[in-house]
Write an enzyme that holds these catalytic residues in place. Sequence first.
Site, PDB file in Angstrom:
ATOM      1  N   ASP A 164       0.150  -7.489   1.469  1.00 57.13           N
ATOM      2  CA  ASP A 164       0.646  -6.124   1.631  1.00 57.13           C
ATOM      3  C   ASP A 164       2.171  -6.070   1.662  1.00 57.13           C
ATOM      4  OD1 ASP A 164       0.297  -3.397   1.740  1.00 57.13           O
ATOM      5  OD2 ASP A 164       0.090  -3.321   3.924  1.00 57.13           O
ATOM      6  N   HIS A 177       0.816  -1.221   0.000  1.00 61.19           N
ATOM      7  CA  HIS A 177       0.000   0.000   0.000  1.00 61.19           C
ATOM      8  C   HIS A 177       0.848   1.268   0.000  1.00 61.19           C
ATOM      9  CE1 HIS A 177       0.443  -0.024   4.515  1.00 61.19           C
ATOM     10  NE2 HIS A 177       0.423   1.275   4.319  1.00 61.19           N
ATOM     11  N   SER A 231       4.691   2.524   8.030  1.00 59.08           N
ATOM     12  CA  SER A 231       4.357   1.378   7.183  1.00 59.08           C
ATOM     13  C   SER A 231       5.533   0.959   6.320  1.00 59.08           C
ATOM     14  CB  SER A 231       3.169   1.719   6.281  1.00 59.08           C
ATOM     15  OG  SER A 231       1.993   1.863   7.036  1.00 59.08           O
TER      16      SER A 231
END
Length: 440
Positions: free
Chosen positions: A122, A92, A196
């Site tokens: 992911d 993402h 992230s």
Amino acid sequence: MTHKILGIFACLVLLGVGAVVHSHPHDGTTSLAPMLENVTPAVVNIQVKRIAAVPTRGYWGPSGPRRYHERQSAGSGLIIDAEKGFVVTNHHVVSGAEEIVVTLLDRREFTASVLGSDPDTDVALLRIEADDLQELNLGKSDDLRVGDYVVAIGNPFGFGQTVTSGIISALGRTGLDIEEYENFIQTDAAINPGNSGGPLVNLEGQVIGINTAIVGSSGSVGIGFAIPSNMVSSVVAQLIEHGRISRGVLGIQMKGVTTQDAEVYELDSLDGAVITDIVEGSSAEKAGLMIEDVIVAIDGDVVADPNALRARVSLKRVGESVNVEFIRQGQRQKIDVTIGEAFVVRGGELSAQFSGVDFDNLKVSHDAYNVVDGRGVVVSEIDKSSVAYSLGLRKDDVIVAVNRFRVDSLDQFRELATNYEIAGIRYYRDRRTYTLIFPN
């Protein structure tokens, strides 16, 4: 002086990692700095440029030519191969990027290319052309225990490299509906937007997870999640070898074990996954599994629920054999099952209009899942030379109607495409529904 020495000793005993928690040579205070000095040079910041199309608004709503706006976002990553320049991050973080810039701790910047990306877990693999890099090895997340101390490293809010610490709060977290294959490590180490893709390491500096999500949208509330390093290793190995993921499946549909199920199937606990349906011709059917069998372990590891089972099987390669332990009519049995490949429909086998297009069922990890109430079919791959591509269809578009018939599932889509001449479709993308009319 005695109290100070006792205090240091108590801290080391509490952490249980005296080999990696060092005392400062001047004042005797404990520190993780020596470990971090070996780790942080391999942690990178990632800047992503995306181009967003915004329709102009007329009297009747959105209309007219589109204006294009440049949007930038930040994330993190880690170098796993210094010689080849391989960088791991979240899917993402880089999805839909027009340009990706990786910045090292020494402030050098490099443009990165995407070698492969897997939205279902992911995980994404990038590559940069650079010398004098430092790498980190992915550790074994299967050895983790609740209560182990961990450190999260990343780029929260774009401030630059930041280190936070905490413990592992839980293992095997599922049901968050943010990824298709979930088996998260939960930690109270502060994880914020921008973290992230950065590593979660133990106190020996081994990468045991990749930070991926937080509870809430504004910042850390003490509940963060990381993808286990074992899952990351499996995905990365396939991305390096093939550039894509060949997802392993058993070919079954499942549900969790209820209290009533435990009584009916004579189970000792609520752990396990009840088989509710078996795909014809699948690995499960060939091996002899049956509806109402309750799978309780894979390769000796307990299966907590259907999500845990799917996540574990997804790590296996197609053609690999696994030992499935299950309960049938109160009897515990074992059987070896060869992992099959995830089922995908080739559009050219259904209709000439869909030649060069592959379709898959809509999954909970898709951005549109909740918007379309979980109903529709996803374009999983599309050839740029296909008719559908030339007419505007793209990968990850969600087909919600064929001709004027609503499409809820892949089976229904297959039936419509084989029984009717396809005049057009409706599909969903970026919060809008579009119509595609095929030429006669």
